[in-house]
Design a protein around this motif. Sequence first.
Motif, PDB file in Angstrom:
ATOM      1  N   GLU A 202      37.392  38.590  42.407  1.00  0.00           N
ATOM      2  CA  GLU A 202      37.365  37.781  41.290  1.00  0.00           C
ATOM      3  C   GLU A 202      37.273  38.802  39.771  1.00  0.00           C
ATOM      4  O   GLU A 202      37.409  38.351  38.945  1.00  0.00           O
ATOM      5  N   ARG A 203      37.031  40.071  40.130  1.00  0.00           N
ATOM      6  CA  ARG A 203      37.082  41.030  38.873  1.00  0.00           C
ATOM      7  C   ARG A 203      38.425  41.113  38.451  1.00  0.00           C
ATOM      8  O   ARG A 203      38.730  41.629  37.374  1.00  0.00           O
ATOM      9  N   MET A 204      39.570  40.862  39.418  1.00  0.00           N
ATOM     10  CA  MET A 204      40.727  41.483  39.179  1.00  0.00           C
ATOM     11  C   MET A 204      41.406  40.226  38.348  1.00  0.00           C
ATOM     12  O   MET A 204      41.564  39.109  38.708  1.00  0.00           O
ATOM     13  N   GLN A 205      42.034  40.577  37.034  1.00  0.00           N
ATOM     14  CA  GLN A 205      42.845  39.521  36.562  1.00  0.00           C
ATOM     15  C   GLN A 205      44.159  39.770  36.661  1.00  0.00           C
ATOM     16  O   GLN A 205      44.649  40.075  37.766  1.00  0.00           O
ATOM     17  N   TYR A 206      45.013  39.645  35.658  1.00  0.00           N
ATOM     18  CA  TYR A 206      46.457  39.809  35.669  1.00  0.00           C
ATOM     19  C   TYR A 206      47.039  41.084  36.551  1.00  0.00           C
ATOM     20  O   TYR A 206      46.643  42.254  36.013  1.00  0.00           O
ATOM     21  N   ALA A 249      45.050  48.443  34.160  1.00  0.00           N
ATOM     22  CA  ALA A 249      44.125  49.731  34.270  1.00  0.00           C
ATOM     23  C   ALA A 249      42.956  49.401  35.329  1.00  0.00           C
ATOM     24  O   ALA A 249      42.521  49.979  36.179  1.00  0.00           O
ATOM     25  N   LYS A 250      42.408  48.368  34.748  1.00  0.00           N
ATOM     26  CA  LYS A 250      41.125  47.924  35.646  1.00  0.00           C
ATOM     27  C   LYS A 250      41.437  47.620  37.121  1.00  0.00           C
ATOM     28  O   LYS A 250      40.882  47.980  38.038  1.00  0.00           O
ATOM     29  N   ASN A 251      42.448  46.974  37.091  1.00  0.00           N
ATOM     30  CA  ASN A 251      43.080  46.569  38.527  1.00  0.00           C
ATOM     31  C   ASN A 251      43.374  47.703  39.464  1.00  0.00           C
ATOM     32  O   ASN A 251      43.186  47.717  40.614  1.00  0.00           O
ATOM     33  N   MET A 252      44.293  48.604  38.736  1.00  0.00           N
ATOM     34  CA  MET A 252      44.488  49.949  39.464  1.00  0.00           C
ATOM     35  C   MET A 252      43.352  50.667  39.880  1.00  0.00           C
ATOM     36  O   MET A 252      43.370  51.228  41.019  1.00  0.00           O
ATOM     37  N   GLU A 253      42.189  50.743  39.255  1.00  0.00           N
ATOM     38  CA  GLU A 253      40.956  51.217  39.519  1.00  0.00           C
ATOM     39  C   GLU A 253      40.513  50.525  40.544  1.00  0.00           C
ATOM     40  O   GLU A 253      39.916  51.405  41.794  1.00  0.00           O
ATOM     41  N   ILE A 254      40.549  49.244  40.921  1.00  0.00           N
ATOM     42  CA  ILE A 254      40.024  48.487  41.739  1.00  0.00           C
ATOM     43  C   ILE A 254      40.701  48.816  43.201  1.00  0.00           C
ATOM     44  O   ILE A 254      40.142  48.932  44.244  1.00  0.00           O
TER      45      ILE A 254
END
Length: 272
Positions: A202-206, A249-254
């Motif tokens: 759930e930290r992941m958005q679009y 960018a955030k999602n790529m990190e996760i």
Amino acid sequence: MEGTSISVIISTYNSEEWLQKVLWGFNCQTFRNFEVVIADDGSGPKTKALIDSMSKEVFYPIVHVWQEDEGFQKSRILNKAVVACNSDYIIMTDGDCIPREDFVQVHYINKEPGYFISGGYYMLPMNISKAITKEDIENQNCFNIHWLKEKGIPKTFKNNKLTAKGFLSKIFNTFTPTNASWNGHNSSGWKKDIVNVNGFDERMQYGGQDRELGERLFNFGIKSKQLRYSAVCVHLDHKRGYKTPESIAKNMEIRKETKSKKLVWAHHGITK
């Protein structure tokens, strides 16, 4: 809903015109033993009104799972929808993807313990997305390449998604170059497998939260089947308002962490 063998999760947000076409598409399915669970990420009263009226029109039961609008929280509403599913097997798709009449059947026939299924979609331009009527869906015109060409669809290899049948679709499924990832618009898997990896992060958005779920399923030992040329839906055009460089960018990190550490469990998932 006791006794349904499949739950279909459809995600939506304030998009009644498209959602109605999708619900009509599910009303044309050859395989009829399923429920629809709508994962509604904070839509207004118009969506609820549409679902109430469509519930009287369609043969399948609809479960409406809604949460307050707090920006793009698709991962969170999908987790709530997974929990609400009454069947052991779940198909996930979006409120802008009209399923071909054999869509649920193809997922049902090909489901297999230890696997998830990755299906495809055929992208339509806005003018054709708008032009599709209830009758076009009932007559399956929107999956008919000749009808689409009359409306101005260009000739591309992707047209094989709509025209490949039987043996040919098997060949394309086998040799298609992309790996079979979990695609939010057209994938299916066992509820227990999704729950075992704790659903979506759930930290992941679009952008990419579906792929990341698939990567954790792989880490958990689940394999995937590619059915891009036989589990078919047409994708209606829409603006992607939530795509920001920050969210990507955030999602790529996760996703990088999921891959490098071979993570299975989402700490920000169904179980908090």
